[in-house]
Design a protein around this motif. Structure first.
Motif, PDB file in Angstrom:
ATOM      1  N   GLN A 168      -6.027   3.728   4.813  1.00 37.54           N
ATOM      2  CA  GLN A 168      -4.984   3.101   4.010  1.00 37.54           C
ATOM      3  C   GLN A 168      -3.874   2.435   4.830  1.00 37.54           C
ATOM      4  N   ASN A 203       2.455   1.854  -3.377  1.00 34.55           N
ATOM      5  CA  ASN A 203       1.512   2.365  -4.376  1.00 34.55           C
ATOM      6  C   ASN A 203       0.984   3.757  -4.055  1.00 34.55           C
ATOM      7  N   ASN A 204       1.255   4.247  -2.859  1.00 37.10           N
ATOM      8  CA  ASN A 204       0.769   5.564  -2.425  1.00 37.10           C
ATOM      9  C   ASN A 204       1.895   6.330  -1.738  1.00 37.10           C
ATOM     10  N   ASP A 254       2.667   9.339  -1.525  1.00 40.11           N
ATOM     11  CA  ASP A 254       2.278  10.591  -0.876  1.00 40.11           C
ATOM     12  C   ASP A 254       1.608  10.370   0.474  1.00 40.11           C
ATOM     13  N   LEU A 255       1.317   9.129   0.800  1.00 36.85           N
ATOM     14  CA  LEU A 255       0.634   8.806   2.050  1.00 36.85           C
ATOM     15  C   LEU A 255       1.443   9.239   3.271  1.00 36.85           C
ATOM     16  N   ILE A 271       0.832  -1.206   0.000  1.00 32.54           N
ATOM     17  CA  ILE A 271       0.000   0.000   0.000  1.00 32.54           C
ATOM     18  C   ILE A 271       0.865   1.254   0.000  1.00 32.54           C
ATOM     19  N   THR A 326       0.707  12.925   4.208  1.00 32.85           N
ATOM     20  CA  THR A 326      -0.654  13.426   4.375  1.00 32.85           C
ATOM     21  C   THR A 326      -0.982  13.706   5.839  1.00 32.85           C
ATOM     22  N   ARG A 379      -7.679   9.388   5.952  1.00 27.44           N
ATOM     23  CA  ARG A 379      -6.946   8.658   4.905  1.00 27.44           C
ATOM     24  C   ARG A 379      -5.915   7.722   5.520  1.00 27.44           C
TER      25      ARG A 379
END
Length: 123
Positions: free
Chosen positions: A90, A74-75, A77-78, A71, A81, A86
């Motif tokens: 996630q 694939n993200n 920018d997580l 995860i 944040t 979110r």
């Protein structure tokens, strides 16, 4: 389990005792614990809760760790944040849906009312 009571009634002591009891031995099911404290507001921000819980769960369960790594990959920018919703969805919920935990998993959060988050974050 949601524990409520007046300030000074021992809620934090109970939370600490529960976390300690279930962190070792044959009763071990503590996946994570997170304790807010207004005297450590810089260190314990609402934006940190789910990344800490996810990290602890990754150490608790290798399958969760593998799902979490995918995860995050694939993200990218997580990590930056500030959206608490979110982060929960996630970093905790999504990988947990992909994992079969062997029994119950306990997550202890204490003094959530001291996190300093606004109404939007609380949802």
């Amino acid at each position: 389990f949601w524990l409520t009571g007046f300030a000074g009634s021992g809620k934090s002591s109970i939370a600490n005792t529960i976390a300690e009891k279930f962190s070792v031995g044959s009763d071990r099911c503590l996946g994570s614990s997170f304790f807010f404290d207004t005297s450590k507001s810089v260190e314990r921000r609402a934006e940190d809760i789910f990344s800490n819980i996810a990290r602890d769960l990754a150490g608790f369960n290798p399958e969760f760790k593998n799902a979490l790594v995918g995860i995050i990959a694939n993200n990218p920018d997580l990590k930056g944040t500030s959206s608490v919703r979110r982060q929960f969805e996630q970093l905790v919920l999504e990988p947990a849906k992909k994992v079969a935990f062997p029994g119950n998993v306990l997550i202890v959060v204490d003094a959530l009312d001291e996190c300093g988050c606004d109404a939007e974050d609380e949802r």
